[in-house]
Motif scaffolding. Structure first.
Motif, mmCIF file in Angstrom:
data_model
loop_
_atom_site.group_PDB
_atom_site.id
_atom_site.type_symbol
_atom_site.label_atom_id
_atom_site.label_comp_id
_atom_site.label_asym_id
_atom_site.label_seq_id
_atom_site.Cartn_x
_atom_site.Cartn_y
_atom_site.Cartn_z
ATOM 1 N N GLY A 107 0.819 -1.213 0.000
ATOM 2 C CA GLY A 107 0.000 0.000 0.000
ATOM 3 C C GLY A 107 0.845 1.250 0.000
ATOM 4 O O GLY A 107 0.589 2.203 -0.747
ATOM 5 N N VAL A 108 1.880 1.287 0.847
ATOM 6 C CA VAL A 108 2.773 2.443 0.885
ATOM 7 C C VAL A 108 3.530 2.557 -0.433
ATOM 8 O O VAL A 108 3.709 3.648 -0.976
ATOM 9 C CB VAL A 108 3.763 2.319 2.065
ATOM 10 C CG1 VAL A 108 4.670 3.541 2.118
ATOM 11 C CG2 VAL A 108 3.012 2.172 3.375
ATOM 12 N N ALA A 109 3.952 1.404 -0.983
ATOM 13 C CA ALA A 109 4.718 1.419 -2.234
ATOM 14 C C ALA A 109 3.899 1.955 -3.395
ATOM 15 O O ALA A 109 4.448 2.572 -4.314
ATOM 16 C CB ALA A 109 5.224 0.012 -2.552
ATOM 17 N N SER A 110 2.582 1.747 -3.393
ATOM 18 C CA SER A 110 1.754 2.234 -4.493
ATOM 19 C C SER A 110 1.738 3.759 -4.540
ATOM 20 O O SER A 110 1.565 4.353 -5.603
ATOM 21 C CB SER A 110 0.326 1.693 -4.363
ATOM 22 O OG SER A 110 -0.300 2.203 -3.192
ATOM 23 N N HIS A 111 1.935 4.421 -3.377
ATOM 24 C CA HIS A 111 1.958 5.889 -3.320
ATOM 25 C C HIS A 111 3.377 6.441 -3.354
ATOM 26 O O HIS A 111 3.591 7.580 -3.779
ATOM 27 C CB HIS A 111 1.269 6.376 -2.041
ATOM 28 C CG HIS A 111 -0.207 6.108 -2.014
ATOM 29 N ND1 HIS A 111 -1.126 6.949 -2.592
ATOM 30 C CD2 HIS A 111 -0.916 5.073 -1.488
ATOM 31 C CE1 HIS A 111 -2.350 6.458 -2.420
ATOM 32 N NE2 HIS A 111 -2.246 5.327 -1.749
ATOM 33 N N HIS A 112 4.340 5.656 -2.893
ATOM 34 C CA HIS A 112 5.720 6.138 -2.742
ATOM 35 C C HIS A 112 6.683 5.102 -3.305
ATOM 36 O O HIS A 112 7.568 4.603 -2.609
ATOM 37 C CB HIS A 112 6.031 6.405 -1.270
ATOM 38 C CG HIS A 112 5.008 7.246 -0.576
ATOM 39 N ND1 HIS A 112 4.882 8.595 -0.800
ATOM 40 C CD2 HIS A 112 4.040 6.914 0.318
ATOM 41 C CE1 HIS A 112 3.899 9.079 -0.054
ATOM 42 N NE2 HIS A 112 3.371 8.071 0.626
ATOM 43 N N PHE A 113 6.519 4.799 -4.587
ATOM 44 C CA PHE A 113 7.286 3.717 -5.202
ATOM 45 C C PHE A 113 8.785 3.978 -5.133
ATOM 46 O O PHE A 113 9.567 3.107 -4.730
ATOM 47 C CB PHE A 113 6.851 3.529 -6.657
ATOM 48 C CG PHE A 113 7.598 2.438 -7.376
ATOM 49 C CD1 PHE A 113 7.210 1.120 -7.224
ATOM 50 C CD2 PHE A 113 8.690 2.727 -8.183
ATOM 51 C CE1 PHE A 113 7.899 0.107 -7.873
ATOM 52 C CE2 PHE A 113 9.391 1.724 -8.827
ATOM 53 C CZ PHE A 113 8.988 0.402 -8.673
ATOM 54 N N ARG A 114 9.208 5.163 -5.533
ATOM 55 C CA ARG A 114 10.654 5.450 -5.542
ATOM 56 C C ARG A 114 11.239 5.374 -4.135
ATOM 57 O O ARG A 114 12.339 4.842 -3.936
ATOM 58 C CB ARG A 114 10.925 6.821 -6.156
ATOM 59 C CG ARG A 114 10.789 6.864 -7.675
ATOM 60 C CD ARG A 114 11.219 8.224 -8.209
ATOM 61 N NE ARG A 114 11.009 8.346 -9.638
ATOM 62 C CZ ARG A 114 11.909 8.031 -10.565
ATOM 63 N NH1 ARG A 114 13.071 7.540 -10.197
ATOM 64 N NH2 ARG A 114 11.639 8.191 -11.853
ATOM 65 N N MET A 156 0.801 -9.834 -9.596
ATOM 66 C CA MET A 156 0.521 -8.993 -8.436
ATOM 67 C C MET A 156 1.806 -8.298 -8.016
ATOM 68 O O MET A 156 2.899 -8.697 -8.387
ATOM 69 C CB MET A 156 -0.018 -9.853 -7.287
ATOM 70 C CG MET A 156 -1.331 -10.550 -7.616
ATOM 71 S SD MET A 156 -2.695 -9.384 -7.861
ATOM 72 C CE MET A 156 -2.988 -8.873 -6.172
ATOM 73 N N ARG A 157 1.685 -7.222 -7.226
ATOM 74 C CA ARG A 157 2.872 -6.523 -6.751
ATOM 75 C C ARG A 157 3.642 -7.402 -5.769
ATOM 76 O O ARG A 157 3.081 -7.930 -4.797
ATOM 77 C CB ARG A 157 2.496 -5.200 -6.078
ATOM 78 C CG ARG A 157 3.714 -4.288 -5.867
ATOM 79 C CD ARG A 157 3.347 -3.043 -5.086
ATOM 80 N NE ARG A 157 2.417 -2.185 -5.802
ATOM 81 C CZ ARG A 157 2.763 -1.305 -6.737
ATOM 82 N NH1 ARG A 157 4.030 -1.205 -7.101
ATOM 83 N NH2 ARG A 157 1.851 -0.553 -7.311
#
Length: 390
Positions: A107-114, A156-157
């Motif tokens: 969930g965090v990675a979907s908003h803050h991938f880099r 999936m991620r």
């Protein structure tokens, strides 16, 4: 559809893309990848027409898109990468490790991938560097590369990095210390240190404001996330690849130039459903067929299109670009290894002859080396001007 009835990714985009685009907005990198995949080896990218002077057969050759997410374009890129890396390979065994972060971070990675992937790279690198520098294990500097993968077999991620590590280290006094045969570092200890370094870096990133406040990083959600991350064991997988230096490079290239799904895994597209092969975890070594609605399949594939300018292959330790050539020379001296052969740049014709068994100058019909350029096909104006999918 592609020739011989084989389903390709571009076919899925062409047939079901408009339905997906009607309800989804694309990031710039996704639009660029989409357009490249659909245009790859079509008149949209231009090319040329050859004709055989012996039998009159004509052949249309269209340009490749060379996008790193296109399943059609990775063979040539992989071969070039292998040629460039061959001079950096040391005459020692290599170990393959995989560092994976829990799905709770998706969930965090979907908003803050880099931010999340930078922490993943840095934590894995710091863990390996710490173990390599510890006199208990090697007491020197490692040579290793990390490659990011973002997907599972079902698209999936699934964020993880593959590491290829030379099984030894260069000590400060210029000696090479080899690891024990078949063993580099204890994976349970690696896992614990990796988890600690990742959580520390994640916490620091939030304190520094690199993780903006959203539903996944509110105070309550943040405390719950940290509890979950600390509760579970993290797994670092280790496997020593077999074979000599050439086999090691070929082995790593499977990971450096792999895309989320290859055409070989696509089975069919019918009635709005895409069928593709995945590993059957219940039956190791076997495959099963997974089916997804076409628009859901497209959405899952686009999850794994990397942002523009993102580096998914990174080199560390001895291979860090700042002092790579000097450090590799010290390693070869310590190993009494000869200097690598001069780099050989392979021509396109030689590459095609080696990979496909065919030469550009030879007619596909009569086999005579009599193909002649007849016409140059210019790229379409739509492709030259467009900034997104049609």
């Amino acid at each position: 559809m592609a020739g011989c009835g084989r389903t390709e990714l571009a076919d899925i985009f062409r047939l079901h893309g408009q339905g997906y685009l009607a309800t989804h907005a694309l990031a710039r990198s996704q639009a660029k990848a989409w357009r490249a995949i659909v245009s790859c080896r079509t008149p949209a990218l231009g090319g040329h027409v050859d004709q055989c002077a012996a039998c009159g057969t004509t052949r249309h050759v269209y340009h490749s898109c060379r996008n790193r997410h296109c399943p059609r374009c990775q063979t040539r890129a992989k071969e070039q990468w292998i040629a460039n890396r061959h001079r950096e390979l040391l005459p020692v065994p290599y170990t393959h490790l995989v560092f994976t972060i829990p799905h709770a971070l998706n969930g965090v990675a979907s908003h803050h991938f880099r931010a999340i992937t930078d922490i993943l790279f840095a934590s894995a690198a710091a863990t390996l560097t710490a173990f390599g520098g510890n006199p208990r294990w090697l007491g020197g500097k490692l040579a290793f590369s990390l490659v990011l993968h973002t997907w599972s077999q079902s698209l999936m991620r699934h964020l993880h990095v593959h590491a290829l590590v030379a099984s030894g280290a260069l000590t400060p006094d210029g000696q090479w210390v080899s690891s024990r045969r078949g063993f580099l570092f204890p994976v349970k200890a690696l896992s614990k240190v990796f988890r600690g370094k990742f959580i520390d870096a994640l916490t620091q990133a939030r304190e520094q404001g690199r993780l903006n406040q959203d539903a996944n990083t509110s105070d309550a959600a943040w405390r719950q996330l940290l509890r979950e991350l600390r509760r579970h064991d993290w797994v670092v997988y280790a496997k020593q690849p077999l074979g000599g230096p050439a086999q090691v490079l070929e082995y790593l290239a499977r990971y450096t130039h792999r895309v989320a799904i290859s055409h070989e895994r696509l089975v069919s597209m019918a009635n709005g459903t895409v069928a593709f092969r995945v590993r059957d975890n219940a039956n190791p070594g076997k495959k099963r067929i997974e089916r997804l609605p076409a628009q859901q399949f497209i959405g899952r594939f686009l999850l794994h299109v990397l942002p523009l300018g993102f580096k998914r292959i990174r080199h560390y330790g001895i291979l860090a670009s700042v002092h790579k050539h000097r450090q590799l020379a010290r390693c070869r001296q310590a190993l009494a290894a000869p200097e690598p052969d001069a780099a050989i740049i392979e021509t396109v014709d030689a590459f095609l002859r080696r990979v496909t068994g065919q030469a550009l100058a030879c007619c596909p019909h009569c086999g005579q080396p009599a193909m002649r350029l007849m016409e140059v096909v210019a790229p379409s104006r739509w492709h030259a001007c467009s900034t997104g999918p049609p």
